[in-house]
Design a protein around this motif. Structure first.
Motif, short mmCIF file in Angstrom:
data_model
loop_
_atom_site.label_atom_id
_atom_site.label_comp_id
_atom_site.label_asym_id
_atom_site.label_seq_id
_atom_site.Cartn_x
_atom_site.Cartn_y
_atom_site.Cartn_z
N ARG A 222 39.88 34.03 31.70
CA ARG A 222 38.94 33.63 30.50
C ARG A 222 37.49 34.72 30.91
N VAL A 223 37.67 34.65 31.91
CA VAL A 223 35.97 35.17 32.32
C VAL A 223 35.67 36.67 32.04
N GLN A 224 37.51 37.57 31.69
CA GLN A 224 37.65 38.99 31.21
C GLN A 224 37.94 39.10 29.86
N SER A 225 37.32 38.24 29.24
CA SER A 225 37.06 37.86 27.36
C SER A 225 35.64 38.13 27.34
N VAL A 226 35.13 38.08 28.44
CA VAL A 226 33.58 38.88 28.24
C VAL A 226 33.99 39.71 27.91
N VAL A 227 34.24 41.39 28.27
CA VAL A 227 33.88 41.93 28.42
C VAL A 227 34.95 42.51 26.97
N ALA A 228 36.23 42.14 26.90
CA ALA A 228 36.99 42.35 25.51
C ALA A 228 36.54 41.48 24.47
N ARG A 229 35.85 40.43 24.43
CA ARG A 229 35.49 39.67 23.17
C ARG A 229 34.62 39.62 22.68
N GLU A 230 33.48 39.85 23.70
CA GLU A 230 31.78 39.30 23.41
C GLU A 230 31.38 40.17 23.62
N THR A 231 31.65 41.56 23.72
CA THR A 231 31.14 43.02 23.93
C THR A 231 31.32 43.87 23.22
N ALA A 232 30.21 44.61 22.56
CA ALA A 232 30.38 45.64 21.97
C ALA A 232 31.11 46.84 22.64
N SER A 233 31.49 47.97 21.77
CA SER A 233 32.08 48.92 22.51
C SER A 233 31.49 50.33 23.21
N ARG A 234 30.39 50.30 22.01
CA ARG A 234 29.17 50.78 22.29
C ARG A 234 28.88 50.63 23.83
N GLU A 235 28.71 49.41 24.22
CA GLU A 235 27.81 48.16 25.18
C GLU A 235 29.03 48.98 26.36
N GLN A 236 28.46 48.98 28.14
CA GLN A 236 29.02 49.70 29.06
C GLN A 236 28.76 48.45 29.86
N VAL A 237 29.84 47.35 30.13
CA VAL A 237 30.23 46.20 30.57
C VAL A 237 30.69 46.39 31.52
N VAL A 238 31.05 45.82 33.29
CA VAL A 238 32.05 45.56 33.89
C VAL A 238 32.49 44.37 34.70
N VAL A 239 33.56 43.19 34.36
CA VAL A 239 33.22 42.66 35.30
C VAL A 239 34.44 42.02 36.32
N THR A 240 34.28 41.87 37.57
CA THR A 240 35.16 42.63 38.73
C THR A 240 35.34 41.39 39.37
N VAL A 241 36.14 40.37 38.94
CA VAL A 241 36.53 39.45 40.61
C VAL A 241 37.44 39.66 41.60
N GLY A 242 36.15 39.70 42.80
CA GLY A 242 36.78 40.06 44.09
C GLY A 242 37.16 39.35 44.86
N SER A 243 36.83 37.87 44.92
CA SER A 243 37.49 37.56 46.09
C SER A 243 37.58 35.98 45.26
N PHE A 244 38.62 35.02 46.18
CA PHE A 244 38.71 33.87 45.92
C PHE A 244 39.73 32.89 46.32
N HIS A 245 39.36 32.17 47.09
CA HIS A 245 39.08 31.20 48.35
C HIS A 245 38.80 29.84 48.35
N ALA A 246 40.36 29.31 48.35
CA ALA A 246 40.84 27.82 48.37
C ALA A 246 41.78 27.67 49.19
#
Length: 416
Positions: A222-246
């Protein structure tokens, strides 16, 4: 500052280059991680003292600053970072790292060498300029805390406050080139650790648990929707999940899951909005899963936007063009990587100019560029194969720092 004065200051460089190349190879063989740069710091301090600088050590734990006062005039700060990365080297260089799992994979050994070279030349050529030179060797840029640690340790109570700050970074561009960007040249970066709390239990009876793995996995998607659906095309945003432990066993549902992510932005309003959205989504996924506890978010590291001052950039680039030729300079798109050098300028309320120094074999770079294979054939910073060529990289990086310093130090009536 006249061109003749600059050339007089630079004149001894050829005679010193063999020593600088040996220093570079020594630093590359002996990399040190963030806040562990004790060997590097000791060598830096030794060389600065030999060149006549007043030297302060241990600022921000392992930081070193040399101060050279040379009459009236502006104060110029030149900055180099010293730390290496937890990377196992795969370059095959004859002077490759001798420390398993640690490597100068981002070129900070180049930065230290060039600043040592520039400091020595400016000290020898002090008859040709007036003012105060501050040579700052910063720890822990990779951790994101080194510059702030030095500031918090009273940096500008211990050394003169600069009127301008200069820094450079070696990059996977053709050696002999300098790239620049006016304004926001590098992104703000926020590294977060989010812990989702559930209720653990036996894998055969999931109905008795609140599964934090499912909760965290839903967040990752769901957090990828921040870039895909909450960020305007003129805005530069990168969201990367680099670690998952459980969890530790296939038949046990754990009671918590931890996700680490990196967020890159170029605008403070956008940065605040994205961080708020990430927090909102994490809380919503926990609530949707019926978690008894809200997730906990910890900031691991944060870098501000690195922003070049237009007037300073223009003045220094004019000096670069006179020294290297116009063909050596080219504008570059903002980088989504991040830096903390700007904090040194902000704390001093001084302008900053931060440029990229080409470090790759020119022929190999040109071949990759013509083939459209830069990303495939030219290893980037942080790669285990990142290996800048020594020349002309070291010579150009040293000359660039001297030229920038003399631009900042120029004073009516100073110089030859």
């Amino acid at each position: 500052m006249s061109d003749r004065a600059r050339e007089m200051v630079l004149a001894p460089l050829d005679a010193r280059m063999a020593d600088l190349e040996a220093l570079y190879e020594d630093l590359h063989r002996n990399p040190e991680l963030s806040f562990q740069e004790t060997r590097t710091a000791a060598e830096v301090a030794r060389r600065l003292k030999a060149d006549g600088f007043d030297v302060l050590t241990g600022i921000g734990r392992t930081g070193v600053v040399g101060v050279l006062r040379n009459g009236d005039g502006p104060t110029v700060l030149l900055r180099a970072d010293m730390d290496a990365l937890p990377v196992t080297e795969q370059t095959g260089l004859p002077y490759a790292s001798t420390h398993e799992g640690v490597m100068h994979a981002c070129g900070h050994d180049v930065h230290v060498t060039c600043l040592i070279g520039a400091a020595g030349l400016l000290a020898t050529g002090r008859d040709h300029w007036s003012g105060t030179l501050v040579a700052l060797f910063q720890p822990a840029e990779e951790d994101g805390g080194g510059a702030q640690k030095m500031i918090d340790d009273g940096l500008y109570e211990k050394v003169p406050v600069p009127d301008v700050v200069y820094a450079q970074h070696v990059a996977p561009l053709g050696a002999g080139l300098i790239a620049y960007h006016d304004g926001a040249c590098m992104a703000a970066a926020d590294s977060l650790r989010i812990t989702f709390h559930g209720t653990g239990g036996h894998g055969s009876r999931p109905e008795t648990t609140v599964d934090p793995i499912l909760m965290a996995a839903s967040f990752v998607q769901r957090v990828q929707s921040v870039v895909a659906r909450e960020t305007a095309s003129r805005e530069q945003v990168v969201v990367t999940v680099g670690s998952f432990h459980a969890g530790d066993a296939p038949n046990v549902i754990p009671d918590h899951a931890t996700v680490q992510l990196s967020i890159r932005t170029f605008d403070e309003e956008v940065r605040a909005r994205v961080l708020a959205a990430v927090d909102r989504i994490a809380r919503a996924e926990a609530a949707a899963s019926g978690a008894a506890r809200a997730p906990e978010t910890e900031t691991i590291a944060d870098f501000p936007v690195t922003r070049n001052d237009s007037d300073t950039l223009r003045e220094v680039n004019a000096s670069f063009a006179g020294l290297f030729g116009e063909q050596a300079l080219f504008p570059y798109d903002p980088a989504s990587g991040s830096e903390d050098a700007g904090l040194l300028a902000t704390a001093a309320e001084a302008p900053l100019y931060y440029w990229w120094l080409g470090g790759w074999d020119p022929a190999a770079f040109r071949k990759a560029l013509e083939a459209g294979r830069i990303s495939q054939d030219i290893p980037s910073n942080h790669s285990a194969r990142f290996a800048p060529v020594q020349q002309p990289t070291l010579t150009m990086g040293t000359r660039a720092l001297v030229a920038a310093a003399l631009t900042g130090l120029q004073k009516e009536g100073a110089g030859a």
